[in-house]
Design an enzyme around this catalytic site. Structure first.
Site, PDB file in Angstrom:
ATOM      1  N   ASP A   1      55.220  79.248 -57.476  1.00  0.00           N
ATOM      2  CA  ASP A   1      54.439  80.269 -58.172  1.00  0.00           C
ATOM      3  C   ASP A   1      55.169  80.678 -59.447  1.00  0.00           C
ATOM      4  O   ASP A   1      56.227  81.308 -59.403  1.00  0.00           O
ATOM      5  CB  ASP A   1      54.246  81.492 -57.263  1.00  0.00           C
ATOM      6  CG  ASP A   1      53.238  82.493 -57.832  1.00  0.00           C
ATOM      7  OD1 ASP A   1      52.859  82.363 -59.009  1.00  0.00           O
ATOM      8  OD2 ASP A   1      52.829  83.399 -57.078  1.00  0.00           O
TER       9      ASP A   1
ATOM     10  N   HIS B   1      50.280  80.167 -56.650  1.00  0.00           N
ATOM     11  CA  HIS B   1      49.797  81.541 -56.512  1.00  0.00           C
ATOM     12  C   HIS B   1      48.679  81.545 -55.476  1.00  0.00           C
ATOM     13  O   HIS B   1      47.492  81.504 -55.813  1.00  0.00           O
ATOM     14  CB  HIS B   1      49.303  82.013 -57.878  1.00  0.00           C
ATOM     15  CG  HIS B   1      49.260  83.492 -58.054  1.00  0.00           C
ATOM     16  ND1 HIS B   1      50.350  84.309 -57.871  1.00  0.00           N
ATOM     17  CD2 HIS B   1      48.233  84.325 -58.406  1.00  0.00           C
ATOM     18  CE1 HIS B   1      50.020  85.561 -58.114  1.00  0.00           C
ATOM     19  NE2 HIS B   1      48.733  85.598 -58.425  1.00  0.00           N
TER      20      HIS B   1
ATOM     21  N   SER C   1      48.416  88.761 -55.247  1.00  0.00           N
ATOM     22  CA  SER C   1      48.525  88.962 -56.686  1.00  0.00           C
ATOM     23  C   SER C   1      48.496  90.460 -56.989  1.00  0.00           C
ATOM     24  O   SER C   1      49.300  91.211 -56.442  1.00  0.00           O
ATOM     25  CB  SER C   1      47.416  88.190 -57.398  1.00  0.00           C
ATOM     26  OG  SER C   1      47.663  88.119 -58.779  1.00  0.00           O
TER      27      SER C   1
END
Length: 644
Positions: A332, A363, A220
């Protein structure tokens, strides 16, 4: 159930401290030269067996160090250069025996936690529009926390870096601009003796234990910072593993010229995120800087501008010196797949060594469910480029793709060789709507729908695909005679008119057919996998996860958006004439998906996408010309023949 990873391999090689300082072995060398074994009075050694470093150092006896590193920027404008705080854990032999080791670094704005910040309203022209509640942020998903247990015993230092404006660092968080790049770069510079650093008591300190070779890894935002550092071309950064990382912040908070949210974060933007991670002391000094971000990010038109150019690393790919292992989930919708695919393609053009993993989660990090192979490949990736061990990882298949049943395939490249773009026409149906998808175009009368995305979600609008719905258009293939693999970037070309407030066109590519498919979420199994040394309060084990599955009559494969005012250029809005037809072209998010035999492939056209775009007042009338409108699908070999 509890299991241990196999050790494997024979034939031991010992690396001396002097050898560890080398960047790489000469071309054609089979491995580092053999040196004297431990106990012979020679310099301390790292052990290599079977082409990989082995766990010979004690995690329990590791030494720790905290350093404040001077950057080259002054993001808080206090007249002094920002400093970033880095916490280091390394084998004790780096202090006691002159051992030099490379470093695996995870930079993050999250180490000190986050703040709950209300999000922007997304219902446009609503005088009573309210700020949206802060979303839940699972930081446990971002930090797998295994690097010290696994890599330190194998001869690596492990470092955590507070990004500027967060934790123990100074400066201001700026959501990905050049100042944040400079903060990540400074850590690599200090590990190479090019930046100044100080201990907590103010004593100047150097990284005398460092070989200068650095790897970065993270998910991320933590996966974005490796991209940011690599894009500076900083010397010494040898390998990175960006997991669900951003490569261009415009493609995180915008798409197709319009304001388009990250999945699950409707109403968030650059300034909101900066406030979320602003955890430094005296945060009030950053108010003006964040206000300037808010004033220039433009949540009205969504146009590309200078603020986004400062956060575009794809344009800097030619500077990258590090080998890059790109990792992303095809489910995602937070950091959308485009961020990794455009980075992957730019790295190819720049001649950068690269690998790609595409998995079925959202994610997430594949360490959670493909533990053994994840550790093998990332271990070999860092060994190859930080230690110069010729283990052949760069000659393995370049691409790993996970299928919905949890099996994995490999390929030489991605999209897979043999993939071709196939034009598929959006044709009028025999009785108007729904329409058909076919290789041959068939014209018909203009088809219309009325935007209702402010109150109806995409999932509401794509059901009952065989029936007319006044708020969308549907186009479907016949039942497929064989499987069709879509891998790459689908795109749309639609001849349409709009009359109303909403400037958006949204396209959904849908797999229609009842099946059990991954949702993107995961669930824990009862299997514990142990991979590293356990110390007090830190078990070197993890619980294996599996994909959460759902049986449903359809799945959205991918989607894409266009602000029609940006039909010519994402950096400039041009009004359209209400009711006038234009040809609009835009991309959908990249995907890798197999539509099974017996299913149907569908395209759904909407205007407002409730969970992603700004939501204008309902009522925009959209007219679409069938026959001349089409979707361009990147199909693997045999796909076109199935659609005939």
């Amino acid at each position: 159930m509890k299991r241990k990873l196999p050790s494997g391999g024979t034939g031991v090689i010992f690396l001396t401290a002097a050898l560890l300082a080398l960047t790489a072995l000469p071309a054609g060398a089979a491995g580092p030269p053999r040196s004297a074994p431990p106990g012979s009075g020679s310099a301390p050694t790292v052990t290599v067996r079977g082409g990989e470093t082995k766990p010979v150092f004690s995690r329990a006896d590791a030494v720790t160090q905290t350093v404040m590193i001077e950057t080259t920027v002054d993001s808080d404008r206090d007249g002094e250069r920002d400093r970033v705080q880095m916490r280091i854990m390394r084998p004790k032999e780096t202090d006691t025996a002159g051992l030099k080791v490379p470093t695996i670094l995870e930079a993050s704005p999250y180490w000190a936690g986050t703040h709950d910040i209300p999000l922007y309203p997304v219902d446009v022209d609503d005088a009573q529009g309210r700020s949206l509640a802060p979303p839940f942020r699972s930081l446990a998903e971002v930090f797998p926390g295994y690097y010290d247990n696994y890599f330190l015993p194998r001869g690596y230092a492990i470092a955590n870096l507070d990004s500027i404006g967060t934790g123990g660092s100074t400066g201001c968080p700026t959501s990905g601009d050049r100042s944040e790049q400079a903060g990540a770069k400074a850590a690599v510079d200090w590990l190479n003796g090019r930046a100044r650093g100080w201990a907590p008591d103010g004593t100047p300190v150097k990284a005398n234990w460092s070989t200068g070779n650095v790897g970065m890894i993270g998910q991320s935002y933590n996966g974005t910072l490796p991209n940011m550092a690599a894009a500076t071309g900083v010397e010494g950064l040898k390998a990175i593993v960006p997991i669900a990382g951003i490569s261009n912040w415009y493609d995180y908070y915008r798409a197709g010229g319009g304001v388009v949210a990250p999945g699950g974060f409707q109403g968030e933007d650059l300034d909101i995120l900066a406030k979320v991670v602003l955890t430094r002391k005296n945060p009030e000094v950053c108010q003006k800087i964040i206000d300037e971000i808010a004033a220039t990010q433009d949540r009205e038109t969504g146009d590309y501008g200078k603020i986004w150019a400062q956060r575009d690393y794809v344009d800097q790919a030619r500077k990258v010196r590090a080998a890059v292992m790109v990792v992303h989930g095809v489910n995602d919708w937070n950091v959308k797949v485009k961020n990794s695919v455009q980075w992957w393609n730019a790295l190819k053009d720049a001649g950068v060594p690269r690998k790609l993993w595409l998995h079925q989660a959202a994610h997430a990090t594949p360490f959670r469910w493909r533990v053994e192979e994840w550790l093998r490949q990332t271990h070999h990736w860092f060994d190859r480029y930080l230690y110069g061990i010729r283990n052949g990882v760069e000659r393995e298949p370049r691409v790993d793709v996970e299928r919905p049943d949890g099996t994995w395939e490999t390929a030489k490249d991605w999209p897979v060789p043999g993939t071709r773009t196939v034009d598929v026409s959006l044709n009028a149906g025999p009785d108007g709507q729904p329409g058909t998808l076919g290789l041959r175009s068939r014209s018909g009368e203009t088809q219309t729908f009325t935007d209702a995305g402010r109150t109806r979600t995409a999932d509401d609008l794509l059901v009952n695909e065989n029936q007319v719905d006044p708020n969308r258009l549907a186009y479907l293939t016949e039942t497929l005679r064989g499987p069709v693999r879509v891998n790459g970037i689908p795109s749309m070309s639609v001849r349409a008119s709009l009359d109303g407030r909403s400037p958006y066109l949204t396209a959904l590519l849908v797999d229609y057919g009842t099946d059990t498919r991954p949702t993107g979420a995961r669930t824990n199994t009862d299997e514990q996998v142990c991979f590293g040394e356990t110390v007090t309060g830190d078990v070197g084990c993890t619980i294996r996860q599996r994909h959460r599955m759902e049986t449903a009559p359809y799945k959205i494969i991918t989607r894409g958006w266009l602000d029609v005012r940006n039909r010519r250029d994402f950096s400039r809005s041009e009004p359209i004439e209400p009711g006038k037809s234009y040809t609009f072209r835009w991309d959908l998010e990249p995907t890798d998906y197999v539509v099974k035999a017996g299913h149907r492939l569908g395209v759904i056209l909407l205007s407002t996408d409730h969970d992603y775009t700004l939501r204008h007042r309902p009522g925009t009338e959209v007219g679409v010309r069938p026959g001349v409108s089409k979707i361009m699908l990147p199909l693997a070999r045999g796909g076109r023949e199935v659609l005939k």
